[in-house]
Design a protein around this motif. Structure first.
Motif, PDB file in Angstrom:
ATOM      1  N   VAL A   1       7.948  -8.435  88.314  1.00 30.51           N
ATOM      2  CA  VAL A   1       6.875  -8.836  87.394  1.00 30.51           C
ATOM      3  C   VAL A   1       7.052  -8.332  85.958  1.00 30.51           C
ATOM      4  O   VAL A   1       6.251  -8.683  85.096  1.00 30.51           O
ATOM      5  CB  VAL A   1       5.479  -8.383  87.928  1.00 30.51           C
ATOM      6  CG1 VAL A   1       5.198  -9.004  89.282  1.00 30.51           C
ATOM      7  CG2 VAL A   1       5.360  -6.863  87.993  1.00 30.51           C
TER       8      VAL A   1
ATOM      9  N   ASP B   1       1.620 -10.166  91.094  1.00 30.43           N
ATOM     10  CA  ASP B   1       1.131  -9.144  92.028  1.00 30.43           C
ATOM     11  C   ASP B   1       0.176  -9.851  92.979  1.00 30.43           C
ATOM     12  O   ASP B   1      -0.551 -10.743  92.580  1.00 30.43           O
ATOM     13  CB  ASP B   1       0.258  -8.095  91.330  1.00 30.43           C
ATOM     14  CG  ASP B   1       0.956  -7.380  90.225  1.00 30.43           C
ATOM     15  OD1 ASP B   1       2.173  -7.476  90.118  1.00 30.43           O
ATOM     16  OD2 ASP B   1       0.234  -6.716  89.445  1.00 30.43           O
TER      17      ASP B   1
ATOM     18  N   SER C   1       5.764  -1.891  92.429  1.00 35.54           N
ATOM     19  CA  SER C   1       5.368  -0.515  92.141  1.00 35.54           C
ATOM     20  C   SER C   1       4.794   0.092  93.415  1.00 35.54           C
ATOM     21  O   SER C   1       4.224  -0.596  94.260  1.00 35.54           O
ATOM     22  CB  SER C   1       4.354  -0.547  91.000  1.00 35.54           C
ATOM     23  OG  SER C   1       3.251   0.257  91.284  1.00 35.54           O
TER      24      SER C   1
ATOM     25  N   ARG D   1      -8.003  -1.718  83.303  1.00 35.45           N
ATOM     26  CA  ARG D   1      -7.216  -2.430  84.320  1.00 35.45           C
ATOM     27  C   ARG D   1      -6.411  -1.429  85.138  1.00 35.45           C
ATOM     28  O   ARG D   1      -5.818  -0.496  84.592  1.00 35.45           O
ATOM     29  CB  ARG D   1      -6.271  -3.412  83.641  1.00 35.45           C
ATOM     30  CG  ARG D   1      -5.375  -4.169  84.601  1.00 35.45           C
ATOM     31  CD  ARG D   1      -4.039  -3.487  84.839  1.00 35.45           C
ATOM     32  NE  ARG D   1      -3.270  -4.125  85.913  1.00 35.45           N
ATOM     33  CZ  ARG D   1      -2.018  -3.816  86.216  1.00 35.45           C
ATOM     34  NH1 ARG D   1      -1.394  -2.894  85.537  1.00 35.45           N
ATOM     35  NH2 ARG D   1      -1.410  -4.419  87.207  1.00 35.45           N
TER      36      ARG D   1
ATOM     37  N   PHE E   1      -0.458  -7.736  86.859  1.00 39.73           N
ATOM     38  CA  PHE E   1       0.232  -7.254  85.655  1.00 39.73           C
ATOM     39  C   PHE E   1       0.362  -8.366  84.611  1.00 39.73           C
ATOM     40  O   PHE E   1       0.180  -8.138  83.422  1.00 39.73           O
ATOM     41  CB  PHE E   1       1.607  -6.733  86.071  1.00 39.73           C
ATOM     42  CG  PHE E   1       2.407  -6.093  84.976  1.00 39.73           C
ATOM     43  CD1 PHE E   1       1.954  -4.949  84.335  1.00 39.73           C
ATOM     44  CD2 PHE E   1       3.629  -6.620  84.591  1.00 39.73           C
ATOM     45  CE1 PHE E   1       2.702  -4.345  83.331  1.00 39.73           C
ATOM     46  CE2 PHE E   1       4.385  -6.020  83.603  1.00 39.73           C
ATOM     47  CZ  PHE E   1       3.920  -4.883  82.967  1.00 39.73           C
TER      48      PHE E   1
ATOM     49  N   ASN F   1      -0.110   2.762  81.749  1.00 43.46           N
ATOM     50  CA  ASN F   1       1.217   2.300  82.125  1.00 43.46           C
ATOM     51  C   ASN F   1       2.246   3.191  81.445  1.00 43.46           C
ATOM     52  O   ASN F   1       1.942   3.814  80.435  1.00 43.46           O
ATOM     53  CB  ASN F   1       1.436   0.836  81.696  1.00 43.46           C
ATOM     54  CG  ASN F   1       1.840  -0.039  82.879  1.00 43.46           C
ATOM     55  OD1 ASN F   1       2.831   0.228  83.542  1.00 43.46           O
ATOM     56  ND2 ASN F   1       1.058  -1.058  83.151  1.00 43.46           N
TER      57      ASN F   1
ATOM     58  N   ASN G   1       6.560  -0.440  79.929  1.00 38.24           N
ATOM     59  CA  ASN G   1       5.750  -1.616  80.275  1.00 38.24           C
ATOM     60  C   ASN G   1       4.770  -1.963  79.160  1.00 38.24           C
ATOM     61  O   ASN G   1       4.546  -3.125  78.846  1.00 38.24           O
ATOM     62  CB  ASN G   1       4.944  -1.364  81.562  1.00 38.24           C
ATOM     63  CG  ASN G   1       5.778  -1.601  82.809  1.00 38.24           C
ATOM     64  OD1 ASN G   1       6.872  -2.171  82.744  1.00 38.24           O
ATOM     65  ND2 ASN G   1       5.272  -1.173  83.947  1.00 38.24           N
TER      66      ASN G   1
ATOM     67  N   LEU H   1       4.618   6.143  87.772  1.00 41.07           N
ATOM     68  CA  LEU H   1       4.775   4.756  88.223  1.00 41.07           C
ATOM     69  C   LEU H   1       6.263   4.491  88.489  1.00 41.07           C
ATOM     70  O   LEU H   1       7.095   4.644  87.602  1.00 41.07           O
ATOM     71  CB  LEU H   1       4.236   3.770  87.178  1.00 41.07           C
ATOM     72  CG  LEU H   1       4.112   2.301  87.621  1.00 41.07           C
ATOM     73  CD1 LEU H   1       3.027   1.587  86.817  1.00 41.07           C
ATOM     74  CD2 LEU H   1       5.410   1.531  87.525  1.00 41.07           C
TER      75      LEU H   1
ATOM     76  N   TYR I   1       9.069   2.482  91.754  1.00 41.73           N
ATOM     77  CA  TYR I   1       9.199   1.309  92.623  1.00 41.73           C
ATOM     78  C   TYR I   1       9.906   1.614  93.937  1.00 41.73           C
ATOM     79  O   TYR I   1      10.755   2.498  93.994  1.00 41.73           O
ATOM     80  CB  TYR I   1      10.025   0.235  91.894  1.00 41.73           C
ATOM     81  CG  TYR I   1       9.534  -0.002  90.491  1.00 41.73           C
ATOM     82  CD1 TYR I   1       8.349  -0.699  90.266  1.00 41.73           C
ATOM     83  CD2 TYR I   1      10.215   0.520  89.385  1.00 41.73           C
ATOM     84  CE1 TYR I   1       7.875  -0.902  88.976  1.00 41.73           C
ATOM     85  CE2 TYR I   1       9.749   0.324  88.093  1.00 41.73           C
ATOM     86  CZ  TYR I   1       8.580  -0.379  87.893  1.00 41.73           C
ATOM     87  OH  TYR I   1       8.099  -0.563  86.630  1.00 41.73           O
TER      88      TYR I   1
END
Ligand code: LMR
Length: 329
Positions: free
Chosen positions: A33, A72, A90, A169, A192, A209, A213, A234, A236
């Motif tokens: 994403v 997402d 993530s 968010r 996202f 974030n 990002n 954050l 993955y």
């Protein structure tokens, strides 16, 4: 039979012949994403390059960045159904799949730095978490770093009371929801790909974030302040559809695994610098003011937010949290 029909039938026969079928590469669609110019985007491209060079036309990785294929909330379904073969969501996005333990990584202030984090992702705790994906039809291949999150908003948010009443968010994680509530923020789960517009139109006031990002999604165009809180991590999990993986030949598995090892080292080597460069780019844009926190200000935030650990213990697992404290000392 006219000539066109004869030709057509001939082509169809050729296409179905074992010779041509044997030349068709097996395709791995790898969807993500974020922008290409991020730690994950670059590592995914690096992985594709390595596999495509080494698989001699037998296996091909196609990378689809920027939510081009799935957003997402859609991508987990897509991998389980086999519509894509690989993702790198993530760690905050595994709860809806029913594997809540990954939300451990969302706990605010649980890792002091990348070293502490790597003791988990490169150790037995990280491996045991990836194993939990298998009953869901997914194999976990690796952890890739992004970095530590900063808060952004149109109001300066340095002290806990500055956050009160803001709408922010979040990714789809109950732990992040609780983190935001600890500050009096109204959390809003959102894909996202929709964040820029939501910030622009005022649907939400702010977000969190890592800078890479923030910058590559152009959030600096629509946020007044970025506060360097580094309050949470954050990163993955790189995952592959289990049925697809199980059916790959040992040779191709080997190529995928070694390309994954190399791109994991690459991702984790560039993440820190990518985020530092993105912070500099945000500063240079002159649009978002980047604000540092003093150690005292950061510990004031920590004092309020760290309560989330206790609150979310039953969701994540008391023993799991304890083992992280122990490993990261
Ligand atoms: C987010 O939704 O904010 C991040 O998970 C995006 C990403 O993949 O880094």
């Amino acid at each position: 039979m006219n000539i066109r029909r004869t030709l057509l039938l001939g082509l169809m026969a050729l296409a179905a012949s074992p010779l041509v079928l044997a030349q068709q590469p097996i395709v791995i669609k790898f969807s993500h994403v974020v922008a290409k110019d991020t730690p994950k985007g670059k590592a995914a491209d690096q992985f594709a390059k390595l596999v495509n060079e080494r698989a001699a036309g037998k296996l091909k990785v196609e990378v689809y960045p920027n939510s081009q294929l799935y957003k997402d909330g859609e991508e987990m379904n897509a991998i389980q159904l086999g519509a894509v073969q690989m993702l790198a969501p993530s760690l905050a996005k595994f709860g809806p799949l029913g594997v809540r333990e990954f939300e451990l990584f969302d706990l605010p202030f649980i890792f002091d730095d990348y070293n502490a984090l790597h003791r988990i992702t490169n150790g037995p705790v990280g491996a045991s978490l990836l194993k939990k994906l298998e009953p869901k039809g997914i194999v976990g291949l690796a952890y890739w770093d992004n970095g530590f999150k900063d808060f952004s908003a149109n109001r300066l948010t340095k002290k806990p009371e500055d956050f009160k009443g803001l709408k922010m968010r979040i990714q789809s994680s109950k732990v992040l929801e609780s983190q935001m509530r600890s500050l009096g923020v109204i959390p809003q789960v959102m894909a996202f790909s929709e964040v820029y517009q939501a910030l622009q139109t005022g649907v939400v006031d702010g977000t969190e974030n890592p800078p890479s990002n923030f910058y590559t999604q152009k959030m600096h165009e629509v946020q007044k302040y970025m506060v360097q809180s580094h309050h949470g991590y954050l990163g993955y999990a790189v995952i592959i559809n289990k049925k697809f993986w199980d059916e790959l030949s040992p040779d191709l598995k080997k190529i995928v695994s070694s390309a994954m090892d190399e791109s994991t080292r690459y991702a984790n080597a560039i993440a820190l610098k990518e985020n530092a460069d993105a912070t500099d780019a945000v500063k240079a844009s002159g649009k978002t003011q980047v604000v540092a926190l003093s150690p005292a200000e950061r510990s004031e935030l920590k004092k309020v937010m760290v309560k989330v650990h206790k609150e979310q213990e039953s969701r994540i697992g008391t023993e799991l949290i304890k083992s992280v404290y122990k490993e990261t000392g």
